[in-house]
Write a protein that holds these residues in place. Structure first.
Motif, PDB file in Angstrom:
ATOM      1  N   CYS A  89    -111.246 -14.527-109.842  1.00 13.46           N
ATOM      2  CA  CYS A  89    -111.096 -14.002-108.483  1.00 13.46           C
ATOM      3  C   CYS A  89    -109.741 -13.324-108.257  1.00 13.46           C
ATOM      4  O   CYS A  89    -109.375 -13.038-107.119  1.00 13.46           O
ATOM      5  N   ASN A  90    -109.007 -13.087-109.343  1.00 11.09           N
ATOM      6  CA  ASN A  90    -107.713 -12.398-109.286  1.00 11.09           C
ATOM      7  C   ASN A  90    -106.684 -13.114-108.407  1.00 11.09           C
ATOM      8  O   ASN A  90    -105.842 -12.482-107.775  1.00 11.09           O
ATOM      9  N   THR A  91    -106.743 -14.438-108.384  1.00  5.48           N
ATOM     10  CA  THR A  91    -105.747 -15.202-107.630  1.00  5.48           C
ATOM     11  C   THR A  91    -104.466 -15.318-108.446  1.00  5.48           C
ATOM     12  O   THR A  91    -104.491 -15.839-109.565  1.00  5.48           O
ATOM     13  N   PRO A  92    -103.313 -14.842-107.916  1.00  4.11           N
ATOM     14  CA  PRO A  92    -102.057 -15.044-108.627  1.00  4.11           C
ATOM     15  C   PRO A  92    -101.696 -16.529-108.629  1.00  4.11           C
ATOM     16  O   PRO A  92    -101.779 -17.197-107.597  1.00  4.11           O
ATOM     17  N   LEU A  93    -101.324 -17.051-109.805  1.00  7.39           N
ATOM     18  CA  LEU A  93    -101.037 -18.477-109.941  1.00  7.39           C
ATOM     19  C   LEU A  93     -99.565 -18.773-110.139  1.00  7.39           C
ATOM     20  O   LEU A  93     -98.994 -19.611-109.443  1.00  7.39           O
ATOM     21  N   ALA A  94     -98.950 -18.117-111.128  1.00  9.49           N
ATOM     22  CA  ALA A  94     -97.593 -18.499-111.506  1.00  9.49           C
ATOM     23  C   ALA A  94     -96.899 -17.379-112.258  1.00  9.49           C
ATOM     24  O   ALA A  94     -97.544 -16.497-112.836  1.00  9.49           O
ATOM     25  N   ASN A  95     -95.584 -17.431-112.261  1.00 12.04           N
ATOM     26  CA  ASN A  95     -94.749 -16.527-113.054  1.00 12.04           C
ATOM     27  C   ASN A  95     -93.901 -17.368-113.996  1.00 12.04           C
ATOM     28  O   ASN A  95     -93.365 -18.406-113.600  1.00 12.04           O
ATOM     29  N   THR A  96     -93.790 -16.919-115.246  1.00 18.16           N
ATOM     30  CA  THR A  96     -92.889 -17.574-116.199  1.00 18.16           C
ATOM     31  C   THR A  96     -92.125 -16.498-116.954  1.00 18.16           C
ATOM     32  O   THR A  96     -92.510 -15.328-116.962  1.00 18.16           O
ATOM     33  N   GLY A  97     -91.053 -16.919-117.613  1.00 14.62           N
ATOM     34  CA  GLY A  97     -90.363 -16.021-118.516  1.00 14.62           C
ATOM     35  C   GLY A  97     -91.144 -15.917-119.814  1.00 14.62           C
ATOM     36  O   GLY A  97     -92.155 -16.608-120.014  1.00 14.62           O
ATOM     37  N   ARG A  98     -90.679 -15.063-120.696  1.00 19.25           N
ATOM     38  CA  ARG A  98     -91.341 -14.913-121.987  1.00 19.25           C
ATOM     39  C   ARG A  98     -90.866 -15.942-123.010  1.00 19.25           C
ATOM     40  O   ARG A  98     -91.556 -16.196-123.987  1.00 19.25           O
ATOM     41  N   ASP A  99     -89.709 -16.521-122.785  1.00 15.92           N
ATOM     42  CA  ASP A  99     -89.148 -17.514-123.696  1.00 15.92           C
ATOM     43  C   ASP A  99     -89.474 -18.909-123.174  1.00 15.92           C
ATOM     44  O   ASP A  99     -88.954 -19.324-122.135  1.00 15.92           O
ATOM     45  N   TRP A 100     -90.339 -19.619-123.878  1.00 17.11           N
ATOM     46  CA  TRP A 100     -90.782 -20.938-123.404  1.00 17.11           C
ATOM     47  C   TRP A 100     -89.664 -21.959-123.361  1.00 17.11           C
ATOM     48  O   TRP A 100     -89.806 -23.016-122.733  1.00 17.11           O
ATOM     49  N   ARG A 101     -88.538 -21.677-124.003  1.00 10.62           N
ATOM     50  CA  ARG A 101     -87.425 -22.626-123.993  1.00 10.62           C
ATOM     51  C   ARG A 101     -86.708 -22.676-122.647  1.00 10.62           C
ATOM     52  O   ARG A 101     -85.875 -23.552-122.413  1.00 10.62           O
ATOM     53  N   MET A 102     -87.026 -21.749-121.752  1.00  8.84           N
ATOM     54  CA  MET A 102     -86.535 -21.782-120.378  1.00  8.84           C
ATOM     55  C   MET A 102     -87.757 -21.983-119.489  1.00  8.84           C
ATOM     56  O   MET A 102     -88.359 -21.035-118.995  1.00  8.84           O
ATOM     57  N   PRO A 103     -88.161 -23.260-119.301  1.00 11.98           N
ATOM     58  CA  PRO A 103     -89.495 -23.555-118.760  1.00 11.98           C
ATOM     59  C   PRO A 103     -89.617 -23.502-117.235  1.00 11.98           C
ATOM     60  O   PRO A 103     -90.272 -24.341-116.618  1.00 11.98           O
ATOM     61  N   TYR A 104     -88.992 -22.516-116.638  1.00  4.32           N
ATOM     62  CA  TYR A 104     -89.167 -22.323-115.200  1.00  4.32           C
ATOM     63  C   TYR A 104     -90.561 -21.757-114.931  1.00  4.32           C
ATOM     64  O   TYR A 104     -91.005 -20.827-115.605  1.00  4.32           O
ATOM     65  N   VAL A 105     -91.236 -22.303-113.934  1.00  9.00           N
ATOM     66  CA  VAL A 105     -92.529 -21.797-113.483  1.00  9.00           C
ATOM     67  C   VAL A 105     -92.448 -21.591-111.981  1.00  9.00           C
ATOM     68  O   VAL A 105     -92.099 -22.512-111.238  1.00  9.00           O
ATOM     69  N   GLY A 106     -92.759 -20.381-111.544  1.00 12.96           N
ATOM     70  CA  GLY A 106     -92.813 -20.098-110.115  1.00 12.96           C
ATOM     71  C   GLY A 106     -94.266 -20.031-109.675  1.00 12.96           C
ATOM     72  O   GLY A 106     -94.986 -19.083-110.004  1.00 12.96           O
ATOM     73  N   LEU A 107     -94.725 -21.049-108.980  1.00 11.68           N
ATOM     74  CA  LEU A 107     -96.115 -21.118-108.525  1.00 11.68           C
ATOM     75  C   LEU A 107     -96.279 -20.352-107.221  1.00 11.68           C
ATOM     76  O   LEU A 107     -95.536 -20.583-106.258  1.00 11.68           O
ATOM     77  N   VAL A 108     -97.239 -19.447-107.177  1.00 12.61           N
ATOM     78  CA  VAL A 108     -97.457 -18.607-106.004  1.00 12.61           C
ATOM     79  C   VAL A 108     -98.193 -19.392-104.918  1.00 12.61           C
ATOM     80  O   VAL A 108     -99.164 -20.110-105.201  1.00 12.61           O
ATOM     81  N   HIS A 109     -97.749 -19.238-103.685  1.00 14.70           N
ATOM     82  CA  HIS A 109     -98.262 -20.043-102.570  1.00 14.70           C
ATOM     83  C   HIS A 109     -99.764 -19.969-102.400  1.00 14.70           C
ATOM     84  O   HIS A 109    -100.399 -20.932-101.958  1.00 14.70           O
TER      85      HIS A 109
END
Length: 197
Positions: A89-109
């Motif tokens: 359904c094209n729901t945006p879920l999250a943004n991450t960097g390309r390097d998994w060693r910096m495990p920040y995840v921005g979850l979209v509201h």
């Protein structure tokens, strides 16, 4: 306490743990706006000032319980953020960097408001307004709350490189490769998305 999230059609479902330890921001950058337009989700994702509300947490706090086959990923450019969404359904879920060693995840509201659930009090109130120069209006100032949030949050994310906890992520394999193929927008797709901003 865990907070449920899901895509708009309900096929992809998951949870985010330790919700109160997450940071809460609104990002007005042109890339976030273009991403929402590309998915056809601008009306549902962007606020009146063209901001995207995001909850930032450690990747280990995010898990999927069903519908993982609907997980998809794109990037606006070769070196851009990985932007995860539900292809059903094209729901945006999250943004991450390309390097998994910096495990920040921005979850979209949009996925966090499953069933109309409010983000507060499950998460802290908005602490930061980012990339405000690209806002379509004047966002409120956050002042010291932004600095306090970053000083408390970023050292925990950075420490993951040393503790190895970055390996606990639903977005990357055990060797640090995204769990699904990343599709990079073509120049024409990116141009159309940016033109909509």
């Amino acid at each position: 306490m865990n907070h449920r999230f899901q895509c708009q059609c309900g096929q992809l479902v998951g949870e985010v743990a330790h919700a109160r330890s997450a940071i809460h921001a609104i990002c007005y950058c042109r890339d976030c706006q273009a991403y929402a337009h590309h998915l056809g989700q601008a009306d549902a994702t962007l606020d009146a000032l063209a901001g995207t509300e995001v909850v930032g947490t450690h990747a280990r706090n995010v898990s999927f319980s069903s519908g993982i086959d609907q997980l998809a990923c794109l990037s606006l450019s070769e070196g851009g953020l990985l932007r995860w969404y539900a292809r059903c359904c094209n729901t945006p879920l999250a943004n991450t960097g390309r390097d998994w060693r910096m495990p920040y995840v921005g979850l979209v509201h949009l996925c966090l408001r499953a069933g109309g659930a409010p983000l507060v009090p499950a998460f802290v109130p908005v602490q930061m307004h980012l990339e405000t120069a690209s806002a379509q209006g004047t966002p409120p100032r956050t002042g010291w709350s932004q600095l306090r949030a970053l000083l408390g949050f970023m050292p925990r994310i950075a420490a993951a490189r040393f503790t190895g906890s970055f390996r606990r992520t639903p977005f990357f394999t055990a060797t640090g490769v995204p769990v699904v193929a990343v599709r990079v927008l073509t120049a024409a797709e990116r141009e159309r998305a940016m033109a909509a901003v």
